[in-house]
Design a protein around this motif. Sequence first.
Motif, mmCIF file in Angstrom:
data_model
loop_
_atom_site.group_PDB
_atom_site.id
_atom_site.type_symbol
_atom_site.label_atom_id
_atom_site.label_comp_id
_atom_site.label_asym_id
_atom_site.label_seq_id
_atom_site.Cartn_x
_atom_site.Cartn_y
_atom_site.Cartn_z
ATOM 1 N N UNK A 6 -36.326 -6.300 -14.588
ATOM 2 C CA UNK A 6 -37.409 -6.437 -13.608
ATOM 3 C C UNK A 6 -38.118 -5.116 -13.325
ATOM 4 N N UNK A 7 -37.387 -4.004 -13.334
ATOM 5 C CA UNK A 7 -38.006 -2.723 -12.987
ATOM 6 C C UNK A 7 -38.464 -1.957 -14.224
ATOM 7 N N UNK A 8 -39.245 -0.927 -13.994
ATOM 8 C CA UNK A 8 -39.738 -0.070 -15.073
ATOM 9 C C UNK A 8 -38.571 0.640 -15.763
ATOM 10 N N UNK A 9 -37.620 1.113 -14.986
ATOM 11 C CA UNK A 9 -36.453 1.780 -15.555
ATOM 12 C C UNK A 9 -35.676 0.825 -16.482
ATOM 13 N N UNK A 10 -35.476 -0.398 -16.026
ATOM 14 C CA UNK A 10 -34.740 -1.390 -16.821
ATOM 15 C C UNK A 10 -35.505 -1.766 -18.083
ATOM 16 N N UNK A 11 -36.825 -1.801 -17.972
ATOM 17 C CA UNK A 11 -37.657 -2.119 -19.139
ATOM 18 C C UNK A 11 -37.501 -1.054 -20.219
ATOM 19 N N UNK A 12 -37.530 0.200 -19.796
ATOM 20 C CA UNK A 12 -37.389 1.287 -20.759
ATOM 21 C C UNK A 12 -36.002 1.273 -21.407
ATOM 22 N N UNK A 13 -34.990 0.994 -20.613
ATOM 23 C CA UNK A 13 -33.627 0.963 -21.145
ATOM 24 C C UNK A 13 -33.457 -0.182 -22.145
ATOM 25 N N UNK A 14 -33.965 -1.370 -21.772
ATOM 26 C CA UNK A 14 -33.853 -2.513 -22.697
ATOM 27 C C UNK A 14 -34.547 -2.199 -24.021
ATOM 28 N N UNK A 15 -35.764 -1.673 -23.941
ATOM 29 C CA UNK A 15 -36.538 -1.406 -25.157
ATOM 30 C C UNK A 15 -35.865 -0.345 -26.027
ATOM 31 N N UNK A 16 -35.327 0.689 -25.411
ATOM 32 C CA UNK A 16 -34.659 1.745 -26.171
ATOM 33 C C UNK A 16 -33.461 1.202 -26.936
ATOM 34 N N UNK A 17 -32.660 0.384 -26.275
ATOM 35 C CA UNK A 17 -31.489 -0.204 -26.934
ATOM 36 C C UNK A 17 -31.900 -1.182 -28.032
ATOM 37 N N UNK A 18 -32.939 -1.957 -27.762
ATOM 38 C CA UNK A 18 -33.419 -2.930 -28.748
ATOM 39 C C UNK A 18 -33.923 -2.224 -30.006
ATOM 40 N N UNK A 19 -34.668 -1.157 -29.817
ATOM 41 C CA UNK A 19 -35.189 -0.402 -30.960
ATOM 42 C C UNK A 19 -34.061 0.288 -31.720
ATOM 43 N N UNK A 20 -33.101 0.813 -30.996
ATOM 44 C CA UNK A 20 -31.956 1.458 -31.631
ATOM 45 C C UNK A 20 -31.193 0.480 -32.511
ATOM 46 N N UNK A 21 -31.038 -0.737 -32.038
ATOM 47 C CA UNK A 21 -30.353 -1.777 -32.813
ATOM 48 C C UNK A 21 -31.099 -2.102 -34.107
ATOM 49 N N UNK A 22 -32.400 -1.883 -34.110
ATOM 50 C CA UNK A 22 -33.228 -2.169 -35.294
ATOM 51 C C UNK A 22 -33.561 -0.901 -36.087
ATOM 52 N N UNK A 23 -32.834 0.177 -35.814
ATOM 53 C CA UNK A 23 -33.023 1.445 -36.536
ATOM 54 C C UNK A 23 -34.437 1.988 -36.425
ATOM 55 N N UNK A 24 -34.998 1.861 -35.226
ATOM 56 C CA UNK A 24 -36.315 2.441 -34.946
ATOM 57 C C UNK A 24 -36.164 3.583 -33.947
ATOM 58 N N UNK A 25 -37.149 4.476 -33.931
ATOM 59 C CA UNK A 25 -37.133 5.577 -32.982
ATOM 60 C C UNK A 25 -37.253 5.040 -31.550
ATOM 61 N N UNK A 26 -36.317 5.439 -30.694
ATOM 62 C CA UNK A 26 -36.325 4.935 -29.321
ATOM 63 C C UNK A 26 -37.500 5.475 -28.509
ATOM 64 N N UNK A 27 -38.097 6.583 -28.947
ATOM 65 C CA UNK A 27 -39.244 7.157 -28.246
ATOM 66 C C UNK A 27 -40.405 6.171 -28.162
ATOM 67 N N UNK A 28 -40.451 5.223 -29.099
ATOM 68 C CA UNK A 28 -41.520 4.224 -29.080
ATOM 69 C C UNK A 28 -41.503 3.411 -27.790
ATOM 70 N N UNK A 29 -40.323 3.216 -27.212
ATOM 71 C CA UNK A 29 -40.221 2.477 -25.952
ATOM 72 C C UNK A 29 -41.016 3.176 -24.854
#
Length: 289
Positions: A6-29
């Motif tokens: 729901x929050x901006x912090x949680x959004x960034x955390x979810x996206x970083x983990x999701x990208x990491x799982x797909x071998x993408x740079x987390x900075x994109x989040x």
Amino acid sequence: MQPTFTTIREARRWASLFLQEHDRETQAAQLLLEGYLGWNFSKMLAYEDEPLNEEVKKNFIKAVRAHAETGEPVQHLLGSASFFGREFKVTPDVLIPRPETEELVLGVMEWARAEKIASPKIVDLGTGSGIIAITASLEIPGSEVTAVDISDAALKVAAANARRHEVDIQFYQGDFLSPVQHEPFDILVSNPPYISEEEKALMDDTVLDFDPSLALFAEEEGLAAYKRILTQVAHAEQKPLLLAFEIGWLQGEQVSSMIEQLLPGFQAEVRTDINGRDRMVFASRRKTE
């Protein structure tokens, strides 16, 4: 399944983990979240516990998944990219601006200041999104800038960027210098295609699958565009005072030799980028020659 943040912090955390799982740079989040919110990093930190707008959340999730699954660049997903502190429209018809190209423009600016040429005439060959031409027009006082590209689609993007930044640039469609062959210029600058076909296998999919091949690849081991431009300059009635090229990091000696062979009187210098790799060739001649 939709994420439950729901929050901006949680959004960034979810996206970083999701990208990491797909071998993408987390900075994109971070970049995507900044883009969709229209905020800078400092503001995001200050308001990171605030709830994320539902429309922004929807677009953000879609973009993160697209980047993770296909490699589609962040800049294409947002429709813009930063260069020299300004935002430029980008599409799949143009190269995404790279930080190394800022160093090329900075070198041109420094030369123009040192030479103290009033109203320098500049031509940008293979302009793409117009970042070099527009930045030069804004940063070099009194400059008169012309930009050329063979792609009509790229020129439309460049023209849109010129309007956005309120600069008056003359655009021409054609093969490098050919549309303006008989016009005199003080500075010729170009970031042409310089990647050889053999290098495709080593390239990241975010570049290979999304940047236009026309702007990436060149024959003759990546040197064909330089040879074409230099041959055109050799046949021009009046030669520029400065040539400024972005190059592949192994091409410095070859491009320098080509310049000095095809254009007697020019002295070439290879310069490195911030990473210490050969990235630019500057070649100048004396005004009296």
